[in-house]
Design a protein around this motif. Structure first.
Motif, PDB file in Angstrom:
ATOM      1  N   THR A   1       0.825  -1.207   0.000  1.00  0.00           N
ATOM      2  CA  THR A   1       0.000   0.000   0.000  1.00  0.00           C
ATOM      3  C   THR A   1       0.859   1.257   0.000  1.00  0.00           C
ATOM      4  N   ALA A   2       1.970   1.223   0.726  1.00  0.00           N
ATOM      5  CA  ALA A   2       2.864   2.381   0.748  1.00  0.00           C
ATOM      6  C   ALA A   2       3.392   2.697  -0.642  1.00  0.00           C
TER       7      ALA A   2
ATOM      8  N   GLY B   1      -0.220   3.037  -3.106  1.00  0.00           N
ATOM      9  CA  GLY B   1      -1.235   3.980  -2.663  1.00  0.00           C
ATOM     10  C   GLY B   1      -2.607   3.382  -2.513  1.00  0.00           C
TER      11      GLY B   1
ATOM     12  N   LYS C   1      -1.047   3.447   3.942  1.00  0.00           N
ATOM     13  CA  LYS C   1      -1.621   4.412   3.005  1.00  0.00           C
ATOM     14  C   LYS C   1      -1.200   5.835   3.317  1.00  0.00           C
TER      15      LYS C   1
ATOM     16  N   SER D   1       2.037   6.660   1.449  1.00  0.00           N
ATOM     17  CA  SER D   1       2.172   6.334   0.032  1.00  0.00           C
ATOM     18  C   SER D   1       2.376   7.625  -0.767  1.00  0.00           C
TER      19      SER D   1
END
Length: 561
Positions: free
Chosen positions: A464-465, A468, A507, A510
């Protein structure tokens, strides 16, 4: 028929895993290191995955390309169809002027900035995450906090941290639906597991928000309302995910939390609200001088409307402002909770055996792959239901059909690069899964044994990082988590859920989300400032999720469904 080989490179599992990870490494380096735009990084990683599938794994080139095509189709429908429809519904509220009424209604609940942060960033942000996700909550609530006097950096970091606990069930549970589709696990079961992980975050995130707004003194003065907010959200999220509906989980939780805060403020109010407002005003002026950020309203003029500054917000206007969300709740309640309607919609789902691919690919175990059958829920898809909601909202708010169609076109244009990004990432996931790259990596990682339960959320956080999107993280790693769990003797559903829960705290750091937040508050180009402010919170929450999953996998299995 093609059957994946787990060790195709020099008959070495470790070396094969390294080669199989090349597409992911490409994605991470291009996004995180070279800061290439997400859609170009996704396309480049997709190309690498096809090369690895054909060259290293011996997959026929036509099958690799067909696998990518099916993944791209799934990324566009139903995944991005949900996002497109949800953002269109929001835009209808903006052009009708009712979104401005909604902002003003929030001010009536409480004028203390710390309480406003809970109501807007956490409760309303969770509702937006439930309906749209993909950065929309950060952009919208960031502008709203700026309009209330928050400094640019404080507003951005507050909404970034707030956008955590709801993410797993965001966009009508799109991350969980994606994980279920790729792994073959019932999304309701995955959601039940996630519903016993993310509520822990929800309980503490509001406490973190008041610290971000007003430091430790703010925590001492407002912890009761923060605890009520987090506790109500956590309980509602837990109950809904386990016994009501995965798709409606965040909608129910956000509204329950909002109602709890409003009710609590009738009998209790925090002290020193005026002092906090003055502190925020001074901080805002100082930050604008130092960073050159735009003043409130400049970054996102579309958030304003002719209703701003108009006649007082009466009860009928407040009810009208909440009408879109009430319509959505009603439509989804009927579609998901009323058995006859649910059966009717499900019966209209179309299954397409992907031409040229279905029947040509086996799993590593020698079984026929079920991933090659593309499900087309054209009527029961949350996106289709949201389009119906949009039509009803347009009628209720008297939006002219021409304006509604025009806003839909603008929304498509706005999301054009996001459409390409998600399509490429899902295509990448399908190529890696069907060629055997994901299974090889999972088998190798499973060598960590029982310790993998602790490391499992780290993969979701990393995915997720970088991308996004918790949906994209599940597309990349859900099958890997399932494979690794089987090899390590762990519960596969637990680790797939852990991937989802780990992703929610990734998140906030991100690049995609940082850019959205920076743009919303007038700090474009200052993403590094927000990253430094958010990284410690992200890592701290990640550690908590890792420890929880480790506990659930061993000593406290009773915590699971």
């Amino acid at each position: 028929m093609y059957r994946p080989d787990l060790s195709p490179v020099a008959d070495s599992l470790a070396l094969s895993a390294l080669v199989g990870a090349a597409p992911l490494l490409t994605l991470f380096v291009l996004l995180g290191g070279l800061r290439l735009k997400a859609h170009w990084a996704g396309l480049a990683a997709l190309a690498v995955s096809v090369v690895v599938a054909v060259w290293a794994y011996g997959m026929p080139a036509d099958l690799a390309l067909l696998a990518g095509a099916e993944g791209a189709a799934f990324g566009l429908f139903p995944i991005m169809w949900i996002v497109l429809a949800a953002l269109w519904v929001h835009q209808l509220t903006v052009v009708s002027g009712r979104f401005a009424d909604l902002r003003r209604a929030f001010r009536l609940v409480g004028d203390d900035p710390r309480v406003q942060a809970l109501i807007i960033a956490f409760c309303f942000g969770a509702l937006l995450e439930a309906l749209a996700g993909f950065g929309a909550p950060v952009a919208i609530t960031g502008v709203m906090l700026m309009s209330l006097g928050f400094s640019p950096v404080r507003a951005a970091v507050t909404v970034l941290v707030a956008n955590t606990a709801p993410v797993a069930f965001g966009a009508i549970a799109t991350p969980i639906i994606t994980a279920g589709s790729l792994t073959g696990i019932d999304p309701e079961r995955i959601g039940a597991y996630v519903g016993r992980q993310t509520p822990l975050l929800a309980l503490f995130v509001p406490l973190l928000l008041v610290v971000l707004v007003d430091g430790v003194r703010g925590l001492r003065q407002t912890w009761p309302v923060a605890l009520v907010c987090g506790g109500a959200f956590a309980v509602a999220q837990f109950v809904s995910a386990n016994w009501i509906s995965v798709e409606l989980t965040d909608i129910i939780a956000s509204l329950v939390a909002l109602a709890a805060v409003v009710a609590f403020l009738r009998v209790w109010q925090p002290r020193e609200g005026e002092r906090v407002r003055e502190d925020l005003r001074r901080a805002a002026e100082r930050e604008r001088r130092e960073t050159g950020a735009a003043r409130p309203g400049e970054p996102a003029p579309e958030a304003a409307s002719p209703a701003d500054g108009a006649e007082p917000v009466t009860t009928p206007r407040i009810l009208a402002a909440f009408t879109p969300y009430l319509i959505i709740i009603a439509v989804f309640s009927v579609a998901k909770l009323w058995a006859p309607a649910e059966r009717f919609l499900a019966a209209r789902e179309v299954s397409v055996r992907w031409p040229g691919l279905d029947g040509q690919v086996l799993t590593a175990a020698g079984e026929r792959s079920g991933t090659t059958v593309y499900a087309l829920p054209w009527l029961s898809s949350p996106g289709s239901l949201l389009v119906l909601c949009g039509v009803l909202v347009a009628v209720a708010h008297r939006v002219r059909p021409a304006d509604a169609v025009r806003e839909f076109g603008r929304t498509v244009l706005t999301l054009r690069w996001a459409l390409l990004t998600v399509a490429s990432v899902l295509a990448l996931a399908y190529v890696m899964n069907l060629s055997g790259q994901t299974i090889t990596i999972g088998t190798w990682i499973a060598g960590a044994g029982a310790a993998f339960a602790f490391l499992s959320p780290l993969l979701g956080w990393l995915g997720t990082a970088v991308t996004g999107s918790d949906t994209s993280a599940n597309a990349l790693f859900a099958t890997l988590q399932q494979t690794a769990a089987g090899r390590a003797g762990l519960d596969p559903i637990l680790l797939v859920a852990a991937n989802t829960s780990g992703g929610v705290v990734g998140k906030m750091i991100s690049p995609q989300n940082l850019t959205i937040a920076a743009t919303a508050v007038g700090l474009l180009g200052k993403e590094a400032v927000l990253f430094r402010k958010a990284i410690a919170w992200s890592l701290g929450l990640l550690l908590a999720i890792c420890l929880l999953v480790l506990l659930q996998s061993h000593a406290s299995a009773w915590m699971l469904p």
